[in-house]
Design an enzyme around this catalytic site. Structure first.
Site, PDB file in Angstrom:
ATOM      1  CB  CYS A  65      -0.907   0.000   1.235  1.00 10.12           C
ATOM      2  SG  CYS A  65      -2.022   1.419   1.262  1.00 10.12           S
ATOM      3  CB  CYS A  69      -2.118   3.422   8.195  1.00 11.60           C
ATOM      4  SG  CYS A  69      -3.181   4.186   6.936  1.00 11.60           S
ATOM      5  CB  CYS A  72      -1.375  -0.614   8.218  1.00 10.18           C
ATOM      6  SG  CYS A  72      -1.944  -1.751   6.933  1.00 10.18           S
ATOM      7  CB  CYS A 109     -15.655  -8.226   5.361  1.00 14.36           C
ATOM      8  SG  CYS A 109     -16.942  -8.308   6.621  1.00 14.36           S
ATOM      9  CB  CYS A 142     -19.262  -5.542   4.178  1.00 15.93           C
ATOM     10  SG  CYS A 142     -18.633  -3.941   4.732  1.00 15.93           S
ATOM     11  CB  CYS A 202     -19.434  -1.009   8.604  1.00 14.44           C
ATOM     12  SG  CYS A 202     -18.274  -1.816   9.696  1.00 14.44           S
ATOM     13  NE  ARG A 272     -18.529  -7.345  12.401  1.00 16.30           N
ATOM     14  CZ  ARG A 272     -18.828  -7.138  11.133  1.00 16.30           C
ATOM     15  NH1 ARG A 272     -17.883  -7.044  10.249  1.00 16.30           N
ATOM     16  NH2 ARG A 272     -20.089  -7.030  10.755  1.00 16.30           N
TER      17      ARG A 272
END
Ligand code: SF4
Length: 417
Positions: A65, A69, A72, A109, A142, A202, A272
């Protein structure tokens, strides 16, 4: 305890606690922990009974990526050694998703690393959604693809996506400390785009990044204001090879307090229990089922969870039951709201969530710094407002429980479900 009595009464009426009350929950002592769990458990059972919704993550595109972040394992420059692969073929993603559905998941998901999808990516995910629904027409899907551009949420909805996940992750005040390549405002914008397109929103958080109690309360109240259908609560998995590798700030007790606070602030929303539960809650995971009404089955995006069968055994042993495909997740009053805004979902009340969990994400998640353990008594305690944050490793931290996912999507090995 006056505090807990007041919070239960409010939760049963769907009223939020005050900010000081939420802080006081985080400041309760270990001696009061079971009382806190029991109180929040009453609110959980009022709106969700003893049902546990199972969700299954499929990492469509892993690693590499360009975003930064801090939390991550898929970030730019990550040395975590996670699986790296580009987009799964729709039929391969559908095969992995089917394993999760066979294991009891009612939601799949679909997550992809990256800042956000191109229009071509949206087309690719649309074909994947079609392939999944061809075999399992009742499954909720999702998408979690990062920041959305004009028209993309609408195209995903038209392709059959029921929900969209994009987490706020941490408070607005500390967001720039964990990510510099996108903003808190970008994230809020994407959640709003999803909602406007009729996708069930969400959005959740990551705890354990070094945030203060005040930060945690800030982000949970911000989530309440966004009014998502579901709120994933991640606990940071401090991967070696990421900037937050040494942020071991969570105890099982702390995790339970955080979940209880989220339940009191968002009483009738799907809460969740997401990434990091095995690492930080460890043997106290079953207690967390009294607070959260939803979990991920099996593995996460880049880390291994416990065996899917162990998840099912835990639910049964704790006296809970897996939510069936024919049962609405959300209480009727929320399902009506979702239907009014045109959200999909086989039960008419799709609770949003997916990916973007504490072990990686698709397109712009978040995680931060170390945590001060709260002290004090509930009720009469001084809330740990804006508690100072200091990095450190809590006693009992289990670095050995962090395992990079080496099975399922992107490998030749069967998925864990
Ligand atoms: S959280 Fe998402 S956007 Fe951020 S680095 Fe990881 S994959 Fe990229």
């Amino acid at each position: 305890m006056d505090l807990l009595t007041a919070l239960v009464d409010k939760g049963l009426r769907r009223e939020p606690p005050t900010r000081d009350e939420a802080l006081a929950v985080l400041a309760t002592s270990d001696d009061d922990l079971l009382d806190v769990v029991a109180a929040a458990g009453r609110v959980r059972r009022k709106w969700f009974g003893r049902r546990v919704k199972l969700n299954y993550l499929v990492n469509l595109k892993s690693g590499l990526c360009p975003e930064d972040c801090s939390y991550c394992s898929q970030r730019l420059g990550s040395q975590a050694g996670v699986l790296t692969y580009t987009w799964l073929k729709p039929e391969d993603a559908a095969r992995t998703a089917a394993a999760g559905v066979a294991g009891g998941a009612k939601r799949v998901c679909l997550v992809a690393s990256g800042r956000g999808p191109t229009d071509r990516d949206v087309e690719r995910v649309s074909r994947t959604i079609a392939a999944i629904k061809e075999d399992n027409e009742d499954v909720e899907v999702c998408a979690c693809l990062g920041l959305l551009s004009d028209g993309q949420a609408e195209r995903l909805r038209a392709a059959g996506a029921d929900a969209y996940n994009h987490n706020l992750n941490t408070s607005e005040n500390t967001y720039a400390d964990i990510t510099t390549t996108h903003t808190y405002g970008d994230r809020v914008d994407t959640v709003e785009r999803a909602r406007s397109a009729g996708l069930s929103p969400c959005s959740g958080l990551i705890a354990g990044m070094g945030e203060s109690d005040a930060d945690l309360v800030d982000v949970v109240f911000a989530l309440r204001a966004l009014d998502p259908d579901s709120v994933p609560v991640n606990f940071l998995i401090p991967f070696e090879g990421t900037p937050l590798a040494d942020e071991w700030n969570l105890t099982p007790q702390r995790c339970l307090r955080i979940l209880a606070m989220v339940r009191f602030v968002c009483p009738d929303v799907e809460v969740r229990l997401a990434g990091g539960r095995e690492v930080h809650l460890r043997t106290l995971q079953p207690l967390a089922l009294n607070l959260a009404n939803s979990i991920f089955l099996g593995d996460y995006l880049t880390s291994e969870g416990q065996a899917g069968q162990a998840d099912l055994d835990m639910i049964a042993d704790a006296g809970f039951e897996v939510e069936g495909a024919d049962t609405a997740t959300l209480p009727a009053h929320r399902a009506d709201l979702a239907a009014a805004r045109g959200c999909g979902g086989h039960d008419g009340a799709p609770a949003g969530v997916c990916g973007q969990d504490a072990d990686g994400c698709g397109g712009g998640c978040g995680q931060g710094h170390p945590q001060a353990e709260p002290t004090g008594e509930a009720g009469g305690a001084e809330p740990a407002q804006g508690a100072a944050v200091a990095p450190g490793t809590v006693p009992g931290a289990r670095r050995d429980l962090v395992a990079v996912r080496r099975r399922g999507a992107g490998t030749d090995l069967p998925p864990n479900a």
